[in-house]
Enzyme design. Structure first.
Site, PDB file in Angstrom:
ATOM      1  N   HIS A   1       0.860  -1.180   0.000  1.00 46.16           N
ATOM      2  CA  HIS A   1       0.000   0.000   0.000  1.00 46.16           C
ATOM      3  C   HIS A   1       0.896   1.229   0.000  1.00 46.16           C
ATOM      4  CE1 HIS A   1      -2.888   2.929   1.663  1.00 46.16           C
ATOM      5  NE2 HIS A   1      -3.850   2.112   1.298  1.00 46.16           N
TER       6      HIS A   1
ATOM      7  N   GLN B   1      -4.876  -5.304   6.923  1.00 49.86           N
ATOM      8  CA  GLN B   1      -5.772  -6.271   6.300  1.00 49.86           C
ATOM      9  C   GLN B   1      -5.699  -7.654   6.947  1.00 49.86           C
ATOM     10  OE1 GLN B   1      -7.986  -5.408   4.063  1.00 49.86           O
ATOM     11  NE2 GLN B   1      -7.231  -3.334   3.710  1.00 49.86           N
TER      12      GLN B   1
ATOM     13  N   LYS C   1     -11.185  -0.771  10.239  1.00 52.54           N
ATOM     14  CA  LYS C   1     -11.245  -1.963   9.393  1.00 52.54           C
ATOM     15  C   LYS C   1     -11.626  -3.208  10.196  1.00 52.54           C
ATOM     16  CE  LYS C   1      -7.764  -0.181   6.148  1.00 52.54           C
ATOM     17  NZ  LYS C   1      -8.627   0.100   4.980  1.00 52.54           N
TER      18      LYS C   1
ATOM     19  N   CYS D   1      -4.654   2.304  -3.864  1.00 49.96           N
ATOM     20  CA  CYS D   1      -3.436   2.840  -3.227  1.00 49.96           C
ATOM     21  C   CYS D   1      -2.275   1.849  -3.338  1.00 49.96           C
ATOM     22  CB  CYS D   1      -3.692   3.195  -1.763  1.00 49.96           C
ATOM     23  SG  CYS D   1      -4.846   4.559  -1.537  1.00 49.96           S
TER      24      CYS D   1
END
Length: 405
Positions: free
Chosen positions: A122, A202, A225, A364
């Site tokens: 990212h 993530q 997230k 991104c």
């Protein structure tokens, strides 16, 4: 027992309609929805415990401080850090990565030193290092990605040398869904005396993290997230490194004493937490952690892996389908794809009119897009409240859009 129907009732937004169609929310890699318990906890604090933390002597301040520091302990336990002093609250993964880049390089890097990242990172794990390269003359070395979407580990081995100061790597790719072998990466780096920063944005929402078992030196993730509020994130760092790094910002809260001649900084973790923290958001994050634990990562991981496999299988039946990333258990909670020559923005816009929320673009990760020779992809990303019916709606929507071109 994992009951997704019951779980979905905790997220009222999932019951709304978009363009008179039921919402199918598949943009969880960008941000997750929030359960009522998180919203209620934050509202309760604003209504009854709203006061600035740490230095207040009055009751509300002390109560807010207790909730804030209880949240730090909750995070420590969540990732199995050794001490609460190793838990730094930030605004999110991006600020956590910037903090390490700025403070670590100031303490340990000089011109000609090298930082190793990967081709799938990212921008938050690229741009901060480029800023340091321009400022200090450090060099970025990049581990390439295979056609299957996995790291070329043999190249990593060759890049590690006496000039390497740090390795910084995503635990899970936000584009490919690749679950990187971070434990192996950490072992290889440590064999050269090199610390490792892991971008856990993530991974932390999807499976259990044990920073001591991984033996990573730094680990970063975001609250929003993982069913918590926006504007709150975490940097875990081993005490031995954080103690030796200078503060990232200056101001209130992070000082022991100030005169015009000299400032003495507080110890960990406050040295890195200048200004008023978002103490309501930390309570929201703690509540989100409780919510995740009430369901259990074993059940969450199994459910999301099933959705990922099912989605890849169903999408693969569509003519012209290209799915990016590895197959099998090395692929988690994210499915990026293109269909024929249909532009990703066209696909995403038309899916939106069907009530299906996906992410489109470069996510991104422009260097990775260049590696894959595409301008962008369509990305569906899953959370614990998604269902096979959501996947079916996506697949039906993609088929419908594909017939239009």
């Amino acid at each position: 027992m994992f009951d997704v129907t019951t779980i979905r009732k905790d997220f009222p937004i999932l019951a709304r309609t978009v363009y008179d169609r039921p919402l199918v929310y598949l943009d969880n890699g960008a941000t997750t929805q929030k359960p009522l318990c998180v919203l209620d906890a934050m509202r309760e604090e604003y209504l009854n415990v709203n006061a600035n933390v740490h230095r207040g002597v009055h009751y509300l301040s002390q109560q807010a401080t207790e909730l804030h520091e209880a949240a730090r302990e909750k995070v420590r336990s969540f990732i199995n850090a050794a001490k609460t002093e190793e838990i730094i609250f930030t605004r999110g993964t991006t600020e956590s990565m910037n903090l390490v880049a700025a403070s670590f390089c100031e303490a340990f890097c000089e011109a000609g030193d090298e930082v190793v990242i990967t081709e799938m990172e990212h921008h938050s794990n690229i741009v901060p290092w480029q800023l340091q390269a321009a400022k200090r003359g450090i060099e970025l070395r990049v581990v390439p990605v295979t056609d299957a979407g996995e790291l070329q580990m043999d190249v990593l081995e060759r890049l590690l040398n006496e000039k390497t100061r740090l390795v910084s790597v995503a635990h899970v790719s936000n584009v490919l869904g690749t679950v990187n072998p971070v434990a192996e990466i950490i072992r290889k780096a440590h064999a050269h005396g090199v610390p490792v920063l892991v971008d856990g944005a993530q991974s932390a929402p999807h499976f259990a993290i044990d920073v001591q078992a991984l033996d990573c030196d730094f680990y970063a993730f975001s609250g929003h997230k993982m069913y918590g509020p926006t504007g709150i994130g975490v940097l875990y760092g081993k005490e031995e490194w954080l103690d030796r790094m200078p503060p990232y910002q200056g101001g209130g809260e992070m000082i022991e004493s100030v005169s015009f001649e000299k400032t003495v900084f507080q110890g960990l973790p406050f040295k890195f937490e200048a200004g008023t923290p978002d103490y309501v958001a930390t309570h929201g994050l703690a509540t989100a952690i409780d919510y995740i634990r009430s369901i259990g990562f074993e059940a969450i991981e199994a459910h999301e892996r099933d959705l990922t496999r099912y989605c890849m299988e169903q999408l693969s039946s569509i003519e012209g389908m290209r799915i990016f990333g590895p197959e099998g258990d090395h692929h988690d909670a994210v499915v990026s794809f293109l269909v024929g020559d249909i532009h990703h923005m066209d696909m995403g816009t038309l899916l939106d009119r069907l009530g299906i929320a996906v992410r489109t673009g470069h996510h991104c990760a422009q260097p990775l897009m260049q590696r894959m020779d595409v301008l962008g992809t369509v990305r569906a990303s899953f959370a614990l409240y998604n269902t096979r019916e959501d996947v079916d709606a996506l697949v039906d929507g993609v088929r419908r859009v594909a017939r239009m071109f």
